[in-house]
Design a protein around this motif. Structure first.
Motif, short mmCIF file in Angstrom:
data_model
loop_
_atom_site.label_atom_id
_atom_site.label_comp_id
_atom_site.label_asym_id
_atom_site.label_seq_id
_atom_site.Cartn_x
_atom_site.Cartn_y
_atom_site.Cartn_z
N GLY A 139 -2.86 -20.53 6.24
CA GLY A 139 -4.10 -21.08 6.78
C GLY A 139 -5.26 -20.51 5.99
O GLY A 139 -5.88 -21.18 5.18
N GLU A 140 -5.60 -19.27 6.24
CA GLU A 140 -6.44 -18.43 5.39
C GLU A 140 -5.65 -17.15 5.17
O GLU A 140 -5.01 -16.65 6.09
CB GLU A 140 -7.78 -18.10 6.05
CG GLU A 140 -8.80 -19.21 6.03
CD GLU A 140 -9.60 -19.24 4.74
OE1 GLU A 140 -9.22 -18.54 3.77
OE2 GLU A 140 -10.59 -20.00 4.70
N GLY A 141 -5.71 -16.60 3.98
CA GLY A 141 -5.00 -15.35 3.74
C GLY A 141 -4.90 -15.06 2.27
O GLY A 141 -5.19 -15.91 1.42
N GLY A 142 -4.48 -13.86 1.95
CA GLY A 142 -4.32 -13.47 0.56
C GLY A 142 -3.44 -12.24 0.45
O GLY A 142 -3.02 -11.65 1.46
N MET A 143 -3.18 -11.82 -0.78
CA MET A 143 -2.33 -10.66 -1.04
C MET A 143 -2.84 -9.95 -2.29
O MET A 143 -3.25 -10.59 -3.26
CB MET A 143 -0.88 -11.09 -1.24
CG MET A 143 0.15 -9.96 -1.10
SD MET A 143 0.45 -9.47 0.62
CE MET A 143 1.52 -10.80 1.20
N VAL A 144 -2.83 -8.62 -2.23
CA VAL A 144 -3.11 -7.78 -3.39
C VAL A 144 -1.81 -7.09 -3.77
O VAL A 144 -1.19 -6.43 -2.92
CB VAL A 144 -4.20 -6.74 -3.08
CG1 VAL A 144 -4.45 -5.84 -4.30
CG2 VAL A 144 -5.49 -7.41 -2.65
N VAL A 145 -1.38 -7.24 -5.02
CA VAL A 145 -0.10 -6.68 -5.44
C VAL A 145 -0.29 -5.79 -6.65
O VAL A 145 -1.18 -6.01 -7.47
CB VAL A 145 0.94 -7.79 -5.76
CG1 VAL A 145 1.10 -8.74 -4.58
CG2 VAL A 145 0.56 -8.56 -7.01
N THR A 146 0.57 -4.77 -6.76
CA THR A 146 0.50 -3.84 -7.87
C THR A 146 1.79 -3.03 -7.94
O THR A 146 2.51 -2.91 -6.94
CB THR A 146 -0.71 -2.89 -7.71
OG1 THR A 146 -0.79 -2.01 -8.84
CG2 THR A 146 -0.61 -2.05 -6.44
N ASN A 147 2.05 -2.47 -9.10
CA ASN A 147 3.15 -1.50 -9.26
C ASN A 147 2.63 -0.07 -9.23
O ASN A 147 3.42 0.87 -9.39
CB ASN A 147 3.89 -1.76 -10.57
CG ASN A 147 4.76 -3.00 -10.50
OD1 ASN A 147 5.46 -3.24 -9.52
ND2 ASN A 147 4.71 -3.82 -11.55
N ASP A 148 1.34 0.11 -9.03
CA ASP A 148 0.70 1.42 -9.05
C ASP A 148 0.50 1.91 -7.62
O ASP A 148 -0.26 1.32 -6.85
CB ASP A 148 -0.64 1.30 -9.78
CG ASP A 148 -1.31 2.64 -10.01
OD1 ASP A 148 -1.49 3.38 -9.04
OD2 ASP A 148 -1.68 2.92 -11.18
N LYS A 149 1.16 3.00 -7.27
CA LYS A 149 1.10 3.52 -5.90
C LYS A 149 -0.33 3.90 -5.50
O LYS A 149 -0.77 3.63 -4.38
CB LYS A 149 2.02 4.75 -5.78
CG LYS A 149 2.10 5.38 -4.40
CD LYS A 149 3.13 6.50 -4.39
CE LYS A 149 3.27 7.12 -3.00
NZ LYS A 149 2.04 7.89 -2.62
N THR A 150 -1.07 4.49 -6.42
CA THR A 150 -2.43 4.91 -6.11
C THR A 150 -3.33 3.70 -5.84
O THR A 150 -4.12 3.70 -4.90
CB THR A 150 -3.01 5.75 -7.25
OG1 THR A 150 -2.20 6.92 -7.42
CG2 THR A 150 -4.44 6.17 -6.96
N LEU A 151 -3.21 2.66 -6.67
CA LEU A 151 -4.03 1.47 -6.46
C LEU A 151 -3.68 0.81 -5.13
O LEU A 151 -4.57 0.31 -4.42
CB LEU A 151 -3.84 0.48 -7.60
CG LEU A 151 -4.46 0.86 -8.95
CD1 LEU A 151 -4.17 -0.22 -9.99
CD2 LEU A 151 -5.96 1.08 -8.81
N ASN A 152 -2.41 0.79 -4.78
CA ASN A 152 -2.01 0.22 -3.49
C ASN A 152 -2.63 1.01 -2.34
O ASN A 152 -3.16 0.43 -1.39
CB ASN A 152 -0.48 0.24 -3.37
CG ASN A 152 0.00 -0.27 -2.03
OD1 ASN A 152 -0.26 -1.40 -1.64
ND2 ASN A 152 0.70 0.59 -1.30
N GLU A 153 -2.59 2.33 -2.43
CA GLU A 153 -3.16 3.16 -1.37
C GLU A 153 -4.66 2.97 -1.27
O GLU A 153 -5.22 2.91 -0.17
CB GLU A 153 -2.82 4.63 -1.62
CG GLU A 153 -1.34 4.94 -1.43
CD GLU A 153 -0.97 6.36 -1.81
OE1 GLU A 153 -1.83 7.06 -2.41
OE2 GLU A 153 0.17 6.78 -1.52
N ARG A 154 -5.34 2.85 -2.42
CA ARG A 154 -6.78 2.62 -2.40
C ARG A 154 -7.11 1.27 -1.78
O ARG A 154 -8.04 1.14 -0.97
CB ARG A 154 -7.35 2.71 -3.82
CG ARG A 154 -7.48 4.14 -4.33
CD ARG A 154 -7.92 4.18 -5.79
NE ARG A 154 -9.20 3.53 -6.01
CZ ARG A 154 -10.40 4.07 -5.80
NH1 ARG A 154 -10.48 5.31 -5.30
NH2 ARG A 154 -11.51 3.41 -6.07
N ALA A 155 -6.36 0.23 -2.15
CA ALA A 155 -6.60 -1.09 -1.58
C ALA A 155 -6.41 -1.08 -0.07
O ALA A 155 -7.23 -1.64 0.68
CB ALA A 155 -5.68 -2.12 -2.24
#
Length: 368
Positions: free
Chosen positions: A190-206
């Motif tokens: 409907g509305e939505g999104g995803m942020v993906v990464t292989n970097d653990k730090t970037l995932n935690e920051r996001a």
């Protein structure tokens, strides 16, 4: 408008969508907690082949969140194609950074790596590669440029779920990548999104920024200015059900593009082609007219036949708020003024495709 009304897009909400949504309602888990959020994130990461996926409430905030996670801000420049939907450019502006526009490749319609090189300055911090209409950018070239100049590489995959480059999914090449699940996307929430990464730090920051900057080990304590960018459990339930059918939906959309190609062969129309060593997911089946002057008359003729279309995105550098240092981007402008998105939803029937192709052929014969 006659009885053959054919929209440019219509989502396919079959499969387990209703069952999963009803489970949310019956359990009362309708906000950002509930089993479907984590399950959708895990399943999505596994499907495209990344370590981490963080769900958000739409694709634009996914882009903003990705740039925030990278520390992009005032004084920075981010290189972005001008031939794109406006969301990635606006997301750059949200951070206080400056979007720097580059032209497109005529062959694939994607951002031109050599033009990227020409626009790198000491203030450049990142390249934001937008995979347009289901075709991927030249990720080998862009990744090489990013490594050479020590730049971040961000992928906007809003239109490229299911697209691949050299056998790998879009979204697996950059430091961080984003997806959109708006109602007209290949899979939707409907509305939505995803942020993906292989970097653990970037995932935690996001994740930290998307949840109001809530500290990890202290209840109701916030240690950064954060945002409420979370996805609801209901949206995630729809997304998980859609993801279960992703291969089927992508195959149907690719077949749809092949049917268009067969029916439009021989006409003075050019279809958006699949680049070598890629899989085009055909989020939108798009065509070019021979001349810019023919685009709007063709769209008007199709509308009269009950067929909805869209123009290609207007180059963002031509829009008032981004035209401060206007310069020509001739390939992007040529594509934009001649391009049309045709009806591209997976349930489109052969009869409907015949009607669209016949209407285009009739227009071309009258205009010859």
């Amino acid at each position: 408008m006659n009885q053959h009304r054919i929209p440019v897009y219509r989502p396919d909400l079959s499969g387990n969508v209703k069952a999963y949504v009803n489970e949310c309602i019956d359990s009362s888990w309708i906000s950002s907690r509930g089993r479907f959020v984590g399950e959708f994130e895990s399943a999505f990461a596994a499907y495209i082949g990344v370590e981490h996926a963080a769900s958000v409430c739409n694709g634009t905030v996914a882009l903003h969140l990705a740039l925030l996670a990278l520390g992009i801000g005032p004084g920075d420049e981010v290189i972005v194609p001008t031939l794109t939907y406006i969301a990635p450019v606006n997301a750059i502006s949200y951070t206080g950074a400056t979007p720097v526009f580059v032209d497109s490749l005529r062959s694939s319609w994607q951002m031109d790596p050599e033009d990227v090189r020409r626009h790198i300055t000491p203030r450049t911090r990142a390249i934001l590669a937008v995979h347009l209409y289901g075709q991927t950018c030249d990720m080998a070239a862009l990744a090489a440029i990013a490594r050479e100049h020590r730049l971040f590489l961000v992928e906007d995959c809003a239109e490229a779920f299911g697209s691949t480059y050299a056998g790998r999914h879009a979204g697996t090449f950059g430091d961080i990548a984003t997806f959109s699940f708006f109602g007209n996307k290949t899979i939707t929430t409907g509305e939505g999104g995803m942020v993906v990464t292989n970097d653990k730090t970037l995932n935690e920051r996001a994740r930290h920024f998307k949840g109001q900057g809530l500290a990890a080990h202290r209840e109701y304590w916030h240690d950064v200015v954060g945002y409420n960018y979370r996805m609801t459990n209901i949206a995630a339930a729809i997304g998980l059900a859609q993801l279960e059918r992703a291969d089927e939906i992508i195959a149907r959309k690719r077949d749809l593009a092949q049917q268009y190609a067969r029916r439009l062969a021989g006409l003075p129309i050019e279809l958006h082609a699949e680049a070598p060593d890629t899989q085009h997911s055909y989020w939108m089946v798009s065509i070019l007219t021979e001349r810019a002057e023919a685009r709007e008359p063709l769209r008007a003729a199709l509308a009269e036949a009950g067929i909805e279309t869209r123009p290609l995105f207007y180059p963002v550098h031509t829009m008032p708020m981004y035209a401060r240092s206007y310069r020509k981007h001739p390939v992007a402008e040529d594509l934009a003024w001649r391009g049309i998105n045709l009806p591209s939803w997976p349930g489109l029937s052969g009869e409907q495709i015949d009607h669209i192709a016949h209407s285009i052929a009739s227009f071309c014969s009258r205009s010859a």
